[in-house]
Design an enzyme around this catalytic site. Sequence first.
Site, PDB file in Angstrom:
ATOM      1  N   GLY A   1       0.851  -1.185   0.000  1.00 33.00           N
ATOM      2  CA  GLY A   1       0.000   0.000   0.000  1.00 33.00           C
ATOM      3  C   GLY A   1       0.882   1.229   0.000  1.00 33.00           C
ATOM      4  N   CYS A   2       0.492   2.221   0.739  1.00 28.69           N
ATOM      5  CA  CYS A   2       1.240   3.468   0.818  1.00 28.69           C
ATOM      6  C   CYS A   2       2.631   3.218   1.394  1.00 28.69           C
ATOM      7  CB  CYS A   2       0.474   4.458   1.699  1.00 28.69           C
ATOM      8  SG  CYS A   2       1.375   5.970   1.997  1.00 28.69           S
ATOM      9  N   PHE A   3       3.663   3.725   0.714  1.00 28.76           N
ATOM     10  CA  PHE A   3       5.022   3.465   1.201  1.00 28.76           C
ATOM     11  C   PHE A   3       5.323   4.166   2.515  1.00 28.76           C
ATOM     12  CE2 PHE A   3       6.592   6.269  -2.603  1.00 28.76           C
ATOM     13  CZ  PHE A   3       6.065   7.425  -2.048  1.00 28.76           C
TER      14      PHE A   3
END
Length: 178
Positions: free
Chosen positions: A13-15
């Site tokens: 997902g979001c880093f």
Amino acid sequence: MNKNLQIATLGGGCFWCTEAVFLEVKGVEKVVSGYSGGNAPGKPTYREICSGLTGHAEVIQVTFNADIISYQDILVIFMTTHDPTTLNRQGADKGTQYRSVIYYQDEIQQKIAEEVVKQIQPYYDAKIVTEISALNIFYEAEEEHQNYYRQNSQQGYCSFVIAPKLTKLRKLHADKLA
């Protein structure tokens, strides 16, 4: 002292979330946010990645000392601190750029990744959809995306999305924390 440094490239997902998790793990030397897995020419930008048109995923590269933590342990932490059962999505973040993915460096990492997914599957009701692919190119993200949580922990996204993942990490993997 020589260190047994290895690299894991992971997208959950979001880093910002995965970076924050691995910065707390014992044996992790460095975490770099970036992009991988796409087919657009040249180095992509965050804006291009967010469009979903480049094919890249938001990923992190974790440099770790394998004498302190194994690649297998890195993957177990990864697979249990994000939802590997949602295709192209983590929470409210939707799109192929948010896919769950393990990019392996060699056949050994590939085999370990496949084995960890098999071992973890019984703990989830839904099928794990984490992609396991060979790493082609890793592009480092822009500077403002590096060490994001530590610099922006009071921001809403950090409080509501990242902080609960860190709580889960601390609960499930206390013995692996720095």
